[in-house]
Scaffold this active site. Structure first.
Site, short mmCIF file in Angstrom:
data_model
loop_
_atom_site.label_atom_id
_atom_site.label_comp_id
_atom_site.label_asym_id
_atom_site.label_seq_id
_atom_site.Cartn_x
_atom_site.Cartn_y
_atom_site.Cartn_z
N CYS A 184 7.29 -2.96 -6.90
CA CYS A 184 6.42 -1.80 -7.13
C CYS A 184 4.96 -2.18 -6.86
O CYS A 184 4.64 -2.73 -5.82
CB CYS A 184 6.64 -1.31 -8.56
SG CYS A 184 6.02 0.36 -8.88
N VAL A 185 4.06 -1.92 -7.81
CA VAL A 185 2.64 -2.18 -7.57
C VAL A 185 2.29 -3.66 -7.74
O VAL A 185 1.11 -4.03 -7.69
CB VAL A 185 1.75 -1.31 -8.49
CG1 VAL A 185 1.95 0.16 -8.17
CG2 VAL A 185 2.03 -1.57 -9.95
#
Length: 325
Positions: free
Chosen positions: A115-116
């Site tokens: 993800c981030v």
């Protein structure tokens, strides 16, 4: 042979980013007829419990300092976000975590972000000159803050050498399965996917967005129309055809589509046909002519124009990039 997998842990990290990959590696143990060698440890700056974004407290196995100089097979880096003034999602990076990741990556065979977590890798200089993905909501932020990174917000995951980046949250399972496949081949990875009851095993090139994943319509009539479009792509699907099928006037049909789907019927039909063509280009050896005919474009020229308009590429280029081999 031991394969030490280190999952970085810090306050505010997304819980699924931490537990998802660990679950995939754990399931592999019972799907193999031999030891996998995987040993997953959670590493943090201190030995104290860490509070994840979900409020669940997790106890680290080791500290960053204890891993200094250790041979790491796979370093997995989750991410963390905050919500801005206008409700936009903003990725955040703790400088201390960035420094630790930079050091640990130096002794890792491969590095992966979930993800981030790509923002942490970028801040550590590990994505410079590489292609990478992240959650679609922070892709612009990643590109703006790190112009040396070729950000591609479309794929579920991206591999550039021995640096892997994954898209948002549940895509951590896809990324972990890809790592398993890289180590043990497709059959064990498929068995783990079945244990996870993953309905579709998404390829790395598949878009984070899909016409089939759009929110359900507010009315049954439009849902039926969407199903009709999906199952009759090779047939004429003009506004008049769809209006007649729904027992509406052309004007009523257009008004309903704009209100519920945010686009005209013609735009939706093209969107659905492009999605179907993408799937065929990724998974079959059909000629472009057959893809065009099967998906309702009629000619390769029409197929190409739609791809250029919606994906800024050609069908041939798309297949070359995303074909599942």
């Amino acid at each position: 042979m031991e394969r030490l997998i280190v999952v970085v842990l810090f306050d505010g990290a997304d819980l699924l980013d931490v537990t998802g990959p660990a679950e995939v590696f754990s399931l592999l143990h019972r799907e193999l007829d031999r030891p996998s060698g995987y040993r997953v440890v959670l590493a943090a700056g201190a030995a104290d419990p860490v509070t994840t974004s979900a409020g669940v407290r997790v106890l680290p196995d080791v500290t960053f300092g204890e891993l200094t100089g250790r041979a790491i097979d796979t370093l997995i880096v989750p991410g963390a976000v905050t919500v801005g003034e206008n409700r936009e999602i903003v990725a955040v990076c703790d400088p201390a975590v960035v420094d630790a990741v930079r050091v640990l990556a130096g002794s890792a065979r491969r590095v992966a972000s979930v993800c981030v977590g790509a923002h942490v890798l970028a801040a550590a200089g590990l994505l410079e000159g590489r292609r990478a993905t992240t959650h679609w909501s922070t892709a612009r932020q990643l590109a703006a803050e790190h112009p040396g990174v070729a950000v591609d917000a479309d794929p579920i995951f991206v591999r550039d050498g021995e640096v892997w980046t994954g898209a948002g949250l549940t895509a951590c399972l896809d990324l972990a399965l890809a790592l398993v496949e890289d180590d043990f081949g497709p059959e064990p990875a498929a068995r783990v996917a079945r244990q996870l009851v993953m309905f579709l095993r998404r390829p790395g090139g598949q878009s984070q967005f899909s016409v089939s994943l759009e929110p359900a319509s507010a009315t049954r009539r439009v849902e039926e129309l969407r199903h009709h479009v999906a199952t009759h792509l090779a047939e004429p699907l003009t506004v008049a055809d769809l209006a007649a099928h729904a027992h509406l006037t052309d004007r009523q049909l257009t008004r309903v589509f704009k209100a519920e789907l945010g686009m005209t019927p013609a735009a939706y039909v093209e969107h659905a046909r492009v999605e179907a063509a993408r799937q065929r280009l990724e998974t079959t050896d059909d000629t472009l002519s057959r893809v065009a005919t099967t998906c309702g474009f009629g000619t390769v020229s029409t197929l190409t124009r739609s791809f250029r308009r919606r994906l800024t590429t050609t069908p041939g280029e798309y297949r070359e990039r995303f074909r599942i081999r």
